[in-house]
Design a protein around this motif. Structure first.
Motif, PDB file in Angstrom:
ATOM      1  N   SER A 166       0.826  -1.205   0.000  1.00 25.65           N
ATOM      2  CA  SER A 166       0.000   0.000   0.000  1.00 25.65           C
ATOM      3  C   SER A 166       0.866   1.264   0.000  1.00 25.65           C
ATOM      4  O   SER A 166       1.503   1.595   0.986  1.00 25.65           O
ATOM      5  N   ALA A 167       0.828   1.959  -1.140  1.00 26.73           N
ATOM      6  CA  ALA A 167       1.558   3.226  -1.232  1.00 26.73           C
ATOM      7  C   ALA A 167       0.972   4.231  -0.247  1.00 26.73           C
ATOM      8  O   ALA A 167       1.681   5.024   0.378  1.00 26.73           O
ATOM      9  N   GLU A 168      -0.335   4.148  -0.095  1.00 25.40           N
ATOM     10  CA  GLU A 168      -1.027   5.075   0.819  1.00 25.40           C
ATOM     11  C   GLU A 168      -0.526   4.893   2.246  1.00 25.40           C
ATOM     12  O   GLU A 168      -0.349   5.849   2.978  1.00 25.40           O
ATOM     13  N   LYS A 169      -0.353   3.636   2.630  1.00 26.84           N
ATOM     14  CA  LYS A 169       0.092   3.376   4.009  1.00 26.84           C
ATOM     15  C   LYS A 169       1.505   3.880   4.239  1.00 26.84           C
ATOM     16  O   LYS A 169       1.805   4.402   5.309  1.00 26.84           O
ATOM     17  N   TRP A 170       2.360   3.715   3.217  1.00 26.42           N
ATOM     18  CA  TRP A 170       3.720   4.269   3.347  1.00 26.42           C
ATOM     19  C   TRP A 170       3.648   5.778   3.461  1.00 26.42           C
ATOM     20  O   TRP A 170       4.315   6.391   4.291  1.00 26.42           O
ATOM     21  N   ALA A 171       2.818   6.383   2.607  1.00 26.30           N
ATOM     22  CA  ALA A 171       2.706   7.849   2.609  1.00 26.30           C
ATOM     23  C   ALA A 171       2.142   8.355   3.932  1.00 26.30           C
ATOM     24  O   ALA A 171       2.487   9.436   4.400  1.00 26.30           O
ATOM     25  N   ALA A 172       1.256   7.529   4.508  1.00 29.88           N
ATOM     26  CA  ALA A 172       0.597   7.971   5.749  1.00 29.88           C
ATOM     27  C   ALA A 172       1.437   7.720   6.993  1.00 29.88           C
ATOM     28  O   ALA A 172       1.084   8.160   8.084  1.00 29.88           O
ATOM     29  N   LEU A 173       2.552   7.023   6.826  1.00 32.03           N
ATOM     30  CA  LEU A 173       3.352   6.623   7.982  1.00 32.03           C
ATOM     31  C   LEU A 173       3.806   7.821   8.844  1.00 32.03           C
ATOM     32  O   LEU A 173       3.619   7.795  10.070  1.00 32.03           O
ATOM     33  N   PRO A 174       4.382   8.889   8.209  1.00 28.85           N
ATOM     34  CA  PRO A 174       4.789  10.011   9.054  1.00 28.85           C
ATOM     35  C   PRO A 174       3.617  10.612   9.828  1.00 28.85           C
ATOM     36  O   PRO A 174       3.739  10.930  11.012  1.00 28.85           O
ATOM     37  N   ARG A 175       2.468  10.701   9.153  1.00 27.31           N
ATOM     38  CA  ARG A 175       1.291  11.287   9.813  1.00 27.31           C
ATOM     39  C   ARG A 175       0.856  10.398  10.988  1.00 27.31           C
ATOM     40  O   ARG A 175       0.502  10.880  12.055  1.00 27.31           O
ATOM     41  N   LYS A 176       0.890   9.086  10.749  1.00 25.02           N
ATOM     42  CA  LYS A 176       0.480   8.159  11.813  1.00 25.02           C
ATOM     43  C   LYS A 176       1.405   8.235  13.015  1.00 25.02           C
ATOM     44  O   LYS A 176       0.963   8.203  14.156  1.00 25.02           O
TER      45      LYS A 176
END
Lengths: 297, 266
Positions: A158-168
């Motif tokens: 999931s590209a989205e999950k990688w992208a969301a990692l800093p936010r998470k």
């Protein structure tokens, strides 16, 4: 439909609930009463008023519903006896069943609970033979090899999950700081959506088997927001020895959050629960055309 | 403590009356005006705490759910500000009948503070009006809800549903009528404040709007006191991810109970 505030309980305990009577009482003879349990520490209206809307929909299709507060939650008094948390909720539920049995001549009951409510409903169904059905929202879940594989695959693809990692990570840090502040001030308390350490998987498996053997109908609904459950198949993976036959139904709402904050998810959930209850328990009035808006077979 | 339904049968309101301790019976009763939406869920426990504390000091207390909220009759989409204002008047009448007292104080939290203030325009004459983090500008309040809702959608990876007739904000549907009614709330435009004393309680740092409201009430000739209370008692819906916590503030409850008891006759 006129709802009624009721008070019941054993000893000095005073449990507060709301009874939503079936829209057509003459059709309800022999049907089970639905009992709704607290979701975590939220009082009986449920998250986003879920319990209220569902109670009224169920009443419209001919079922009497009680939603009530366990001791120490909402408007109910705290138990002063030295029972454990589990024993307290068992006793409260027994009081609720006895009350509806005496006051509404009910002989059968269907329990409904989300998260800790699902855990309480599981125990309640085991302890009381008058329980003929139960709806568990985000009940017990155990990681399986399938669960781990799907979780891993979902994370790495999931590209989205990688992208969301800093936010998470940022969010997690903020949560942790906010929790620390809350603990220091003791001004807010987190809702206990988790229910502590669940019983061992094999124990729950045996208990579900004993319920189905007793003829209890069970509906399990898991949300995508429930950590520890990630596919409709997982239930069968967890409990391989259970003969599902027509006693156990499992649904997985992948998009939904744990407490159903979005209305479209709540509507879907309500529709699912109403349809299941109507199918399993409206048997004593087969000739009647019972349905509510948006609830069609 | 007695829970019951009151008002007209087709639109019954759910209420809980807290009977005062017999040895301390006071000369005024207290009506609690709750917030709405997610803020209502988060403060239910705190309101029970507050009602219990006030009753133990001898005040009869009524807390209730507005129409189409909590356990009261009505669907979410039927909510309206004018209806909620009427509900406060109905609850005030009920409280007077239950307590046998004519003098009332109102405590309003968040939107409940705005609603309580709006009926203290001569429709209700109050001994005390306590505004706890009251919504002063409805427009700002809706902006905060929209912003928190967008943040929630983003984090859940979901999109806004159709806003044609209702707009969903943090789990609750707001009809266009309700949105318009809330957005037109502006306590700074109210001319008359029918209360002997007003207390403005602010849990966060007081903003310009709080100070402006204090001046506005003072200029109407009403005694007003502004106080800061427990900063951690801020339950405003600025962030959706703080919504899974219930307010449980003994400090705020103690402060408010002492304000109600101040100068009260036994």
């Amino acid at each position: 439909m006129m709802e009624k505030a009721v008070v019941f309980g054993s000893g000095a305990v005073r449990l507060v609930g709301i009874v939503t009577p079936a829209a057509e009482p003459q059709t309800t003879a022999g049907r089970p009463v639905i009992i709704m349990l607290n979701a975590g520490l939220l009082h009986r209206v449920g998250p986003y008023r879920l319990h209220v809307h569902l109670a009224r929909e169920l009443a419209a299709i001919g079922f009497t519903v009680l939603r009530f507060d366990l001791s120490g939650i909402g408007d109910s008094t705290i138990r002063t006896d030295r029972l454990s948390e589990m024993e307290r909720s068992n006793q409260d539920l027994r009081d609720a069943i006895n009350f509806m049995s005496n006051s509404f001549q009910a002989t059968e009951f269907v329990l409904f609970g989300l998260c800790s409510g699902a855990a309480n409903a599981h125990r309640g169904a085991l302890l009381d033979a008058r329980v003929s059905g139960a709806v568990f929202l985000d009940g017990y879940a155990y990681p399986t090899s399938g669960y781990r594989l799907r979780r891993f695959a979902s994370h790495i693809t999931s590209a989205e999950k990688w992208a969301a990692l800093p936010r998470k990570l940022t969010r997690s840090l903020k949560h942790s700081l906010a929790n620390k502040q809350r603990q220091q001030t003791a001004s807010t308390i987190r809702l206990k959506y988790d229910f502590g350490t669940p019983p061992p998987r094999h124990q729950v498996e045996q208990e579900i088997k004993s319920l189905t053997k007793r003829g209890v109908n069970l509906l399990y609904i898991y949300s995508g927001g429930w950590e520890g459950y990630n596919h409709v198949k997982q239930f069968k993976e967890m409990y391989q020895s259970i003969d599902f036959s027509d006693r156990v139904q499992v649904e997985y709402f992948a998009q939904a959050e744990h407490t159903y904050p979005l209305r479209e998810d709540r509507k879907k959930l309500q529709r699912c629960v109403c349809l299941w209850i109507e199918e399993k328990f409206a048997r004593l009035s087969p000739t009647q055309n019972l349905h509510v808006e948006g609830v069609k077979k | 403590m007695n829970s019951f339904y009151f008002g007209s049968a087709d639109s019954a309101l759910f209420g809980t009356f807290h009977t005062p301790g017999a040895e301390h019976f006071r000369d005024s009763a207290v009506l609690l005006c709750s917030p709405t939406g997610q803020e209502y869920m988060r403060t239910h426990r705190a309101f029970r705490q507050l009602a219990t504390a006030l009753a133990s000091q001898g005040f009869p207390v009524l807390r209730f759910d507005y129409f189409a909220t909590g356990d009261s009759a009505g669907n979410d989409q039927e909510s309206s500000v004018s209806r909620w204002q009427d509900d406060i008047l109905t609850a005030a009448t009920e409280l007077k009948a239950l307590s046998g007292l004519e003098q009332l104080s109102l405590i309003g939290l968040r939107l409940g503070g705005a609603l309580a203030t709006s009926v203290a325009d001569g429709r209700l004459t109050l001994k005390k009006l306590i505004l706890w983090d009251a919504v002063i500008s409805g427009e700002q309040y809706i902006d905060e809800l929209r912003s928190a809702h967008q943040q929630m959608l983003k984090e859940l990876g979901r999109s806004q549903t159709d806003k044609h007739e209702t707009e969903e904000l943090l789990g609750f549907p707001f009809s266009n009528t309700l949105l318009h009614e809330i957005e037109t709330i502006n306590l700074l435009q109210q001319r008359h404040f029918s209360a002997e004393k007003v207390f403005l309680l602010v849990s966060a740092t007081a903003a310009a709007l709080d100070t402006a409201l204090r001046h506005k009430i003072e200029s109407a000739g009403v005694n007003v006191t502004q106080l800061s209370i427990d900063a951690a008692a801020d339950i405003s819906s600025k962030r959706y991810d703080q919504q899974d916590s219930l307010l449980f503030s003994s400090k705020a409850v103690k402060t408010i109970a002492s304000l109600i008891a101040q100068d009260a006759q036994p």
